[in-house]
Design an enzyme around this catalytic site. Structure first.
Site, PDB file in Angstrom:
ATOM      1  N   GLU A  32      77.678  24.695  25.486  1.00  0.00           N
ATOM      2  CA  GLU A  32      76.662  24.330  24.495  1.00  0.00           C
ATOM      3  C   GLU A  32      77.057  23.018  23.814  1.00  0.00           C
ATOM      4  O   GLU A  32      78.209  22.862  23.420  1.00  0.00           O
ATOM      5  CB  GLU A  32      76.507  25.445  23.460  1.00  0.00           C
ATOM      6  CG  GLU A  32      75.988  26.733  24.075  1.00  0.00           C
ATOM      7  CD  GLU A  32      75.803  27.863  23.057  1.00  0.00           C
ATOM      8  OE1 GLU A  32      76.076  27.643  21.850  1.00  0.00           O
ATOM      9  OE2 GLU A  32      75.388  28.957  23.464  1.00  0.00           O
ATOM     10  N   ASP A  46      69.223  32.082  24.988  1.00  0.00           N
ATOM     11  CA  ASP A  46      69.536  31.434  23.717  1.00  0.00           C
ATOM     12  C   ASP A  46      70.986  30.983  23.657  1.00  0.00           C
ATOM     13  O   ASP A  46      71.363  30.240  22.762  1.00  0.00           O
ATOM     14  CB  ASP A  46      69.249  32.412  22.568  1.00  0.00           C
ATOM     15  CG  ASP A  46      69.420  31.768  21.197  1.00  0.00           C
ATOM     16  OD1 ASP A  46      68.793  30.715  20.965  1.00  0.00           O
ATOM     17  OD2 ASP A  46      70.178  32.309  20.373  1.00  0.00           O
ATOM     18  N   ARG A  56      76.347  36.064  24.522  1.00  0.00           N
ATOM     19  CA  ARG A  56      77.143  34.873  24.780  1.00  0.00           C
ATOM     20  C   ARG A  56      76.851  34.406  26.196  1.00  0.00           C
ATOM     21  O   ARG A  56      76.565  35.208  27.084  1.00  0.00           O
ATOM     22  CB  ARG A  56      78.655  35.160  24.633  1.00  0.00           C
ATOM     23  CG  ARG A  56      79.142  35.260  23.195  1.00  0.00           C
ATOM     24  CD  ARG A  56      79.088  33.914  22.491  1.00  0.00           C
ATOM     25  NE  ARG A  56      79.699  33.938  21.183  1.00  0.00           N
ATOM     26  CZ  ARG A  56      79.064  34.242  20.060  1.00  0.00           C
ATOM     27  NH1 ARG A  56      77.784  34.579  20.111  1.00  0.00           N
ATOM     28  NH2 ARG A  56      79.685  34.217  18.903  1.00  0.00           N
ATOM     29  N   HIS A 109      70.653  28.345  20.787  1.00  0.00           N
ATOM     30  CA  HIS A 109      71.518  29.277  20.050  1.00  0.00           C
ATOM     31  C   HIS A 109      71.038  29.450  18.601  1.00  0.00           C
ATOM     32  O   HIS A 109      71.784  29.226  17.638  1.00  0.00           O
ATOM     33  CB  HIS A 109      72.970  28.806  20.070  1.00  0.00           C
ATOM     34  CG  HIS A 109      73.956  29.922  19.868  1.00  0.00           C
ATOM     35  ND1 HIS A 109      75.210  29.904  20.392  1.00  0.00           N
ATOM     36  CD2 HIS A 109      73.861  31.099  19.176  1.00  0.00           C
ATOM     37  CE1 HIS A 109      75.867  31.009  20.041  1.00  0.00           C
ATOM     38  NE2 HIS A 109      75.060  31.750  19.299  1.00  0.00           N
ATOM     39  N   VAL A 110      69.791  29.875  18.456  1.00  0.00           N
ATOM     40  CA  VAL A 110      69.195  30.024  17.126  1.00  0.00           C
ATOM     41  C   VAL A 110      68.643  31.431  16.868  1.00  0.00           C
ATOM     42  O   VAL A 110      68.058  31.668  15.818  1.00  0.00           O
ATOM     43  CB  VAL A 110      68.059  28.997  16.910  1.00  0.00           C
ATOM     44  CG1 VAL A 110      68.609  27.591  16.857  1.00  0.00           C
ATOM     45  CG2 VAL A 110      66.985  29.121  17.998  1.00  0.00           C
TER      46      VAL A 110
END
Length: 318
Positions: A260, A255, A231, A279-280
């Site tokens: 976000e 990531d 996170r 974030h993938v």
């Protein structure tokens, strides 16, 4: 703990709605109620027995008198806990482990890419500039993995296969055969001095917030690489960005972020030898169906009075 048939299944958020829409046969006679807005979800709160979703917009769960199961579509519970008014009888489950191989592959592939300075090579390619960026060797390097859960263990397995020496950090510090060393979290700053790379794979809790802070970063070697698949809150982004731009760190693969989407004004976008992804790292084609399968397995366990798979502690937050 109440037992008996759950007659209605709620879901919140586009991901959960789409996943359940594609798996209607799994309902087993239960009624599906899709809440597409915050208003719809809050209005249904008193009727919810089992819900699949994340980031559910509830300030106080005390009206959820029929609630028996909250199932998160991801591994992080920071969007839910602490949850005011949530009964201790409500079981909370997450999807940890489902995406562990994918996240480990992301961490190790970006670690390799940074070690070989691929971001710099691509920058030179796009500029049509013949410029050598000298790669380093990953075999024999020391990797510090912060978090020894499913993701951390998968990262350690792959890193050791590449010849890395892997040190782990976990809350208890208890040894684990998948790591060459294991230590408790209070030794993080000390261990950072030994790391050629650090992978953050811890859940976001009050204890891990900005765990990788300016003090720890200042103890890292000039070539140390930072990879974050947990996170955004576990890293002090401002401190990391400043050190990347100052050239006192080797690079980063990020990531996840405190905010976000990552704002276009963030200096992280153009930090040297840095990989930014939206974030993938968790994503695989079969992820939605596997989450739904786990959700209905846990509904059946709740109905029969059994503990759920992947329970989340209300207090610890993971």
């Amino acid at each position: 703990m109440r037992v008996g048939k759950i007659t209605k299944v709620h879901c919140y958020g586009r991901f959960a709605i789409d996943a359940l829409d594609a798996s209607m046969s799994a309902l087993g006679g239960r009624r599906l109620i899709a809440c597409r807005t915050e208003t719809e979800f809050v209005a249904e709160l008193g009727q919810i027995e089992a819900v699949l979703g994340i980031g559910m917009p509830v300030d106080n769960w005390s009206r959820a008198e029929r609630l028996r199961l909250i199932h998160l579509i991801g591994s992080g519970a920071d969007s839910l806990l602490p949850a005011k008014g949530l009964s201790s009888d409500v079981q909370v489950a997450n999807a940890r482990g489902i995406s562990a191989p994918a996240m480990a592959e992301f961490a190790v592939s970006t670690l390799l890419g940074l070690t070989k300075r691929l971001p710099d090579a691509l920058t030179s390619q796009h500029a049509r500039e013949w410029k050598r960026h000298h790669p380093r060797l990953i075999s024999g390097a020391t990797l510090l993995v912060v978090g020894a859960g499913p993701v951390g263990r998968e990262v350690a397995q792959r890193a050791r296969a590449l010849g890395m020496y892997v040190i782990g950090i976990r809350r208890t510090g208890a040894p684990h055969p998948g790591f060459d060393e294991m230590h408790s979290a209070d030794r993080f700053a000390q261990l950072a001095t030994r790391a050629d790379a650090i992978v953050m794979a811890v859940p976001a809790t009050a204890r891990t917030r900005q765990m990788l802070n300016a003090d720890v970063l200042d103890r890292c070697t000039a070539n140390c690489l930072i990879i974050n698949v947990s996170r955004g809150d576990v890293i002090d982004e401002e401190a990391l960005s400043a050190r990347l731009h100052a050239g006192v760190l080797g690079g980063a693969a990020l990531d996840v972020f405190q905010r976000e989407p990552l704002p276009a004004t963030s200096p992280l976008w153009d930090a040297p030898n840095t990989i930014i992804t939206p974030h993938v790292s968790w994503s695989t084609p079969d992820y939605p169906s596997r989450v739904v399968d786990l959700f209905f397995t846990n509904i059946e366990r709740v109905e029969s009075g059994q503990p759920v798979i992947n329970p989340v502690d209300h207090v610890r937050g993971y």
